[in-house]
Design an enzyme around this catalytic site. Structure first.
Site, PDB file in Angstrom:
ATOM      1  N   GLU A   1       6.705  -6.613   3.460  1.00 37.92           N
ATOM      2  CA  GLU A   1       6.510  -8.005   3.875  1.00 37.92           C
ATOM      3  C   GLU A   1       7.704  -8.556   4.645  1.00 37.92           C
ATOM      4  O   GLU A   1       8.170  -9.670   4.403  1.00 37.92           O
ATOM      5  CB  GLU A   1       6.218  -8.895   2.654  1.00 37.92           C
ATOM      6  CG  GLU A   1       5.014  -8.462   1.834  1.00 37.92           C
ATOM      7  CD  GLU A   1       3.714  -8.476   2.618  1.00 37.92           C
ATOM      8  OE1 GLU A   1       3.545  -9.367   3.473  1.00 37.92           O
ATOM      9  OE2 GLU A   1       2.875  -7.587   2.401  1.00 37.92           O
ATOM     10  N   ILE A   2       8.197  -7.767   5.594  1.00 42.74           N
ATOM     11  CA  ILE A   2       9.348  -8.227   6.379  1.00 42.74           C
ATOM     12  C   ILE A   2       9.050  -8.276   7.879  1.00 42.74           C
ATOM     13  O   ILE A   2       9.960  -8.451   8.685  1.00 42.74           O
ATOM     14  CB  ILE A   2      10.580  -7.323   6.136  1.00 42.74           C
ATOM     15  CG1 ILE A   2      10.259  -5.874   6.458  1.00 42.74           C
ATOM     16  CG2 ILE A   2      11.067  -7.462   4.702  1.00 42.74           C
ATOM     17  CD1 ILE A   2      11.463  -4.974   6.384  1.00 42.74           C
ATOM     18  N   GLY A   3       7.772  -8.092   8.241  1.00 44.61           N
ATOM     19  CA  GLY A   3       7.403  -8.196   9.649  1.00 44.61           C
ATOM     20  C   GLY A   3       7.301  -6.880  10.380  1.00 44.61           C
ATOM     21  O   GLY A   3       7.330  -6.849  11.615  1.00 44.61           O
ATOM     22  N   LYS A   7      -0.918   4.844  11.693  1.00 38.82           N
ATOM     23  CA  LYS A   7      -0.627   4.364  10.331  1.00 38.82           C
ATOM     24  C   LYS A   7      -1.016   5.491   9.378  1.00 38.82           C
ATOM     25  O   LYS A   7      -2.199   5.721   9.123  1.00 38.82           O
ATOM     26  CB  LYS A   7      -1.437   3.102  10.026  1.00 38.82           C
ATOM     27  CG  LYS A   7      -1.134   2.488   8.664  1.00 38.82           C
ATOM     28  CD  LYS A   7       0.217   1.800   8.643  1.00 38.82           C
ATOM     29  CE  LYS A   7       0.455   1.096   7.313  1.00 38.82           C
ATOM     30  NZ  LYS A   7       1.730   0.350   7.301  1.00 38.82           N
ATOM     31  N   THR A  21      -2.611   0.890   2.629  1.00 41.41           N
ATOM     32  CA  THR A  21      -2.924   0.515   1.253  1.00 41.41           C
ATOM     33  C   THR A  21      -3.245  -0.972   1.169  1.00 41.41           C
ATOM     34  O   THR A  21      -2.843  -1.758   2.023  1.00 41.41           O
ATOM     35  CB  THR A  21      -1.745   0.825   0.302  1.00 41.41           C
ATOM     36  OG1 THR A  21      -0.623   0.010   0.650  1.00 41.41           O
ATOM     37  CG2 THR A  21      -1.348   2.294   0.384  1.00 41.41           C
ATOM     38  N   GLU A  64       3.958   3.885  12.098  1.00 48.55           N
ATOM     39  CA  GLU A  64       4.370   2.794  11.219  1.00 48.55           C
ATOM     40  C   GLU A  64       4.239   3.204   9.756  1.00 48.55           C
ATOM     41  O   GLU A  64       3.150   3.524   9.283  1.00 48.55           O
ATOM     42  CB  GLU A  64       3.533   1.541  11.469  1.00 48.55           C
ATOM     43  CG  GLU A  64       4.017   0.366  10.621  1.00 48.55           C
ATOM     44  CD  GLU A  64       3.041  -0.793  10.585  1.00 48.55           C
ATOM     45  OE1 GLU A  64       3.164  -1.620   9.658  1.00 48.55           O
ATOM     46  OE2 GLU A  64       2.164  -0.872  11.462  1.00 48.55           O
ATOM     47  N   GLY A  67       6.148   0.116   3.830  1.00 47.69           N
ATOM     48  CA  GLY A  67       7.337  -0.331   3.115  1.00 47.69           C
ATOM     49  C   GLY A  67       8.586   0.336   3.644  1.00 47.69           C
ATOM     50  O   GLY A  67       8.805   0.441   4.848  1.00 47.69           O
ATOM     51  N   PRO A 109      10.637 -14.082  16.434  1.00 50.14           N
ATOM     52  CA  PRO A 109      10.619 -15.411  15.825  1.00 50.14           C
ATOM     53  C   PRO A 109       9.644 -15.465  14.661  1.00 50.14           C
ATOM     54  O   PRO A 109       8.596 -14.818  14.676  1.00 50.14           O
ATOM     55  CB  PRO A 109      10.173 -16.315  16.977  1.00 50.14           C
ATOM     56  CG  PRO A 109       9.399 -15.422  17.887  1.00 50.14           C
ATOM     57  CD  PRO A 109      10.057 -14.081  17.790  1.00 50.14           C
ATOM     58  N   GLY A 115       6.658 -16.391  12.487  1.00 50.06           N
ATOM     59  CA  GLY A 115       5.332 -16.816  12.906  1.00 50.06           C
ATOM     60  C   GLY A 115       4.813 -16.146  14.149  1.00 50.06           C
ATOM     61  O   GLY A 115       3.745 -16.524  14.664  1.00 50.06           O
TER      62      GLY A 115
END
Length: 250
Positions: A12-14, A37, A41, A109, A112, A200, A202
């Site tokens: 969850e860091i982009g 990918k 998951t 990609e 995690g 940036p 968002g």
């Protein structure tokens, strides 16, 4: 650089949005792009996964996924709990090489961090990168705590003799705090590799057209963009220290 492995320092860091930005910038530079990918998951069979999200934002890329597991867990754990066959590093490397034969750039990609396990044997994204001989781009958060995780990731790559292409900040806040501003200088130092971009906060919520137009401005020339790390640091310093203090920060 026909194959680039993209890892996060955590979840969850982009990372997916950063992958989309790299893809969009490469497409704008006239490259053909595939996104792989290895293990998706936490997504149902009828839901779009990360590769599809990259394609939605970036444009006409080849989106490939090797396996999908329903629970939002590490791939090895999710595969075991679902009673499904896991994906190993050898499968990832083979699929990436096949895509590289038909595309200018393949983005792999991960899920995690670098050492998240793919299978019961302990195979990881780092193992896949080693098999491919491919560089790794690390996506890191902006704020407090990112230096330790980034340096640990960089040390593991050096230990394995895998090239660290650089670091991209996955979500740069509109109002960065002191830690985030300091990290603009500290991240490349602890990584031993350049800072190659800052997305940036968002960015993933933009329309695809706006995202594609803006993406090259978030990434350095090494990633087909026009972002300049030093100019970005100076601009953020000027915002934080207007007037005389900004001059001193330069």
């Amino acid at each position: 650089m026909p194959i680039l492995v993209i890892s996060g320092t955590g979840t969850e860091i982009g990372k997916t949005v950063a992958t989309a930005a790299v893809a969009a910038s490469a497409l704008a530079a006239g490259r053909s792009v595939a996104v792989l990918k290895p293990a998706q998951t936490g997504v149902r069979p009828d839901e779009p996964g990360d590769a599809e999200e990259v394609a939605r934002l970036a444009g006409p890329v080849t989106a490939a996924e090797l396996a999908r597991f329903p629970e939002p867990l590490a791939p090895a754990t999710a595969a075991r709990r679902a009673g499904l066959a896991p994906v190993g590093p050898e499968q990832v490397a083979e699929a990436a090489q096949k895509l590289a034969a038909e595309h200018d750039l393949v983005l792999v990609e991960g899920a995690g961090g670098l050492l998240v396990r793919f299978d019961a044997a302990g195979g990881t994204l780092a193992d896949a990168a080693g098999l491919l001989g491919a560089p790794v781009l690390v996506v890191a958060p902006a704020g407090l705590g990112t230096l330790n995780a980034t340096e640990l990731t960089a040390r593991e790559l050096r230990f394995r003799e895998i090239e660290l292409a650089g670091v991209v900040i996955g979500s740069w806040p509109e109002e960065p705090d002191l830690a985030a501003r300091c990290n603009l200088a500290d991240l490349p130092e602890v990584a031993g590799a350049p800072l190659l971009g800052a997305l940036p906060a968002g960015a993933g919520s933009l329309t695809p057209a706006a995202f594609r137009a803006a993406a090259p401005g978030w990434l350095a020339p090494g990633l087909h963009g026009r972002w300049d790390a030093e100019a970005f640091r100076e601009r953020e310093a000027a915002r934080a220290f207007p007037g005389r203090e900004a001059a001193q920060a330069r």
